[in-house]
Scaffold this motif. Structure first.
Motif, PDB file in Angstrom:
ATOM      1  N   LEU A  18       0.815  -1.218   0.000  1.00 13.06           N
ATOM      2  CA  LEU A  18       0.000   0.000   0.000  1.00 13.06           C
ATOM      3  C   LEU A  18       0.848   1.266   0.000  1.00 13.06           C
ATOM      4  O   LEU A  18       1.864   1.348   0.679  1.00 13.06           O
ATOM      5  CB  LEU A  18      -0.938  -0.018   1.205  1.00 13.06           C
ATOM      6  N   THR A  19       0.377   2.233  -0.777  1.00 11.37           N
ATOM      7  CA  THR A  19       1.016   3.541  -0.857  1.00 11.37           C
ATOM      8  C   THR A  19      -0.013   4.613  -0.505  1.00 11.37           C
ATOM      9  O   THR A  19      -1.219   4.338  -0.468  1.00 11.37           O
ATOM     10  CB  THR A  19       1.559   3.816  -2.273  1.00 11.37           C
ATOM     11  N   LYS A  20       0.459   5.805  -0.276  1.00  9.15           N
ATOM     12  CA  LYS A  20      -0.425   6.916   0.085  1.00  9.15           C
ATOM     13  C   LYS A  20      -1.460   7.178  -1.015  1.00  9.15           C
ATOM     14  O   LYS A  20      -2.602   7.522  -0.735  1.00  9.15           O
ATOM     15  CB  LYS A  20       0.417   8.171   0.338  1.00  9.15           C
ATOM     16  N   SER A  21      -1.072   6.987  -2.267  1.00  9.05           N
ATOM     17  CA  SER A  21      -1.987   7.250  -3.383  1.00  9.05           C
ATOM     18  C   SER A  21      -3.144   6.250  -3.447  1.00  9.05           C
ATOM     19  O   SER A  21      -4.096   6.453  -4.183  1.00  9.05           O
ATOM     20  CB  SER A  21      -1.220   7.232  -4.709  1.00  9.05           C
ATOM     21  N   MET A  22      -3.083   5.179  -2.667  1.00 12.40           N
ATOM     22  CA  MET A  22      -4.145   4.167  -2.664  1.00 12.40           C
ATOM     23  C   MET A  22      -5.239   4.466  -1.649  1.00 12.40           C
ATOM     24  O   MET A  22      -6.138   3.639  -1.454  1.00 12.40           O
ATOM     25  CB  MET A  22      -3.556   2.786  -2.402  1.00 12.40           C
ATOM     26  N   HIS A  23      -5.185   5.635  -1.009  1.00 11.35           N
ATOM     27  CA  HIS A  23      -6.211   6.010  -0.029  1.00 11.35           C
ATOM     28  C   HIS A  23      -7.589   5.904  -0.684  1.00 11.35           C
ATOM     29  O   HIS A  23      -7.809   6.404  -1.774  1.00 11.35           O
ATOM     30  CB  HIS A  23      -5.973   7.433   0.484  1.00 11.35           C
ATOM     31  N   GLY A  24      -8.505   5.203  -0.014  1.00 11.99           N
ATOM     32  CA  GLY A  24      -9.861   5.028  -0.539  1.00 11.99           C
ATOM     33  C   GLY A  24     -10.007   3.810  -1.446  1.00 11.99           C
ATOM     34  O   GLY A  24     -11.063   3.600  -2.043  1.00 11.99           O
ATOM     35  N   LEU A  25      -8.963   3.001  -1.554  1.00 13.54           N
ATOM     36  CA  LEU A  25      -8.985   1.810  -2.406  1.00 13.54           C
ATOM     37  C   LEU A  25     -10.143   0.902  -2.024  1.00 13.54           C
ATOM     38  O   LEU A  25     -10.434   0.698  -0.850  1.00 13.54           O
ATOM     39  CB  LEU A  25      -7.663   1.049  -2.260  1.00 13.54           C
ATOM     40  N   GLU A  26     -10.799   0.353  -3.045  1.00 14.62           N
ATOM     41  CA  GLU A  26     -11.890  -0.584  -2.841  1.00 14.62           C
ATOM     42  C   GLU A  26     -11.603  -1.824  -3.668  1.00 14.62           C
ATOM     43  O   GLU A  26     -11.362  -1.728  -4.874  1.00 14.62           O
ATOM     44  CB  GLU A  26     -13.206   0.061  -3.282  1.00 14.62           C
ATOM     45  N   VAL A  27     -11.580  -2.982  -3.032  1.00 14.03           N
ATOM     46  CA  VAL A  27     -11.300  -4.241  -3.722  1.00 14.03           C
ATOM     47  C   VAL A  27     -12.423  -5.230  -3.457  1.00 14.03           C
ATOM     48  O   VAL A  27     -13.037  -5.219  -2.391  1.00 14.03           O
ATOM     49  CB  VAL A  27      -9.947  -4.848  -3.296  1.00 14.03           C
ATOM     50  N   SER A  28     -12.683  -6.091  -4.438  1.00 14.29           N
ATOM     51  CA  SER A  28     -13.719  -7.114  -4.301  1.00 14.29           C
ATOM     52  C   SER A  28     -13.089  -8.437  -3.904  1.00 14.29           C
ATOM     53  O   SER A  28     -12.022  -8.807  -4.408  1.00 14.29           O
ATOM     54  CB  SER A  28     -14.467  -7.287  -5.616  1.00 14.29           C
ATOM     55  N   VAL A  29     -13.772  -9.136  -3.017  1.00 24.29           N
ATOM     56  CA  VAL A  29     -13.326 -10.445  -2.556  1.00 24.29           C
ATOM     57  C   VAL A  29     -14.180 -11.490  -3.267  1.00 24.29           C
ATOM     58  O   VAL A  29     -15.400 -11.451  -3.164  1.00 24.29           O
ATOM     59  CB  VAL A  29     -13.487 -10.573  -1.023  1.00 24.29           C
TER      60      VAL A  29
END
Length: 160
Positions: A140-151
């Protein structure tokens, strides 16, 4: 002339007390300052955090705080998120249980592309898509703030 042990210790002790000891500034501050006051002068040790959302196949959304530099697998473990079998191999690239699906935009912006080992494990994953990755390989990096991933709905433990 021979000195006995108590006399020798006495001489050494007097010498030590009269000889000033020079410490570097930081060491002197550590020795002179109480632990409470010292902690305010040190850099913050906690890592910055970002928000990550895991979306289960049933639509349930699980929001989590993730530390920059951790992997998505670390985030699941550190937040005690209940994802069946997720990360069974503990990030050693010997299973595909931490399979996640990214939005195309987020997938394209990932800093690292999957290596051959990850691609081999992904070939064994259920519900594989063009934007699938293993969570243990995403740092994870700062630019990934708010990342949404599907499981995905099901997992395949490639070790079996």
């Amino acid at each position: 002339m021979s000195l006995r042990l108590p006399q020798t210790l006495s001489l050494v002790s007097r010498y030590i007390r009269k000889t000033p000891v020079q410490f570097p500034t930081f060491t002197r501050r550590c020795l002179d300052t109480s632990a409470k006051n010292l902690s305010t002068g040190l850099p913050k040790l906690d890592k910055e955090e970002i928000d990550v959302t895991f979306v289960k196949a049933n639509g349930e959304r699980i929001k989590a705080k993730a530390k920059i530099g951790d992997t998505l697998l670390d985030t699941v473990v550190n937040n005690s998120i209940d994802l069946d079998g997720f990360g069974a191999c503990e990030g050693t690239l010997t299973c595909s249980t931490c399979h996640l699906i990214f939005k195309q935009k987020d997938f394209d912006e990932l800093p690292e592309k999957p290596g051959d080992e990850e691609l081999d494990m992904l070939d064994l994953a259920y519900d594989l898509t063009d934007t699938s990755r293993l969570g243990c390989q995403i740092t994870l990096t700062k630019s990934m703030h708010g990342l949404e991933v599907s499981v995905p709905a099901t997992i395949n433990d490639a070790r079996k």
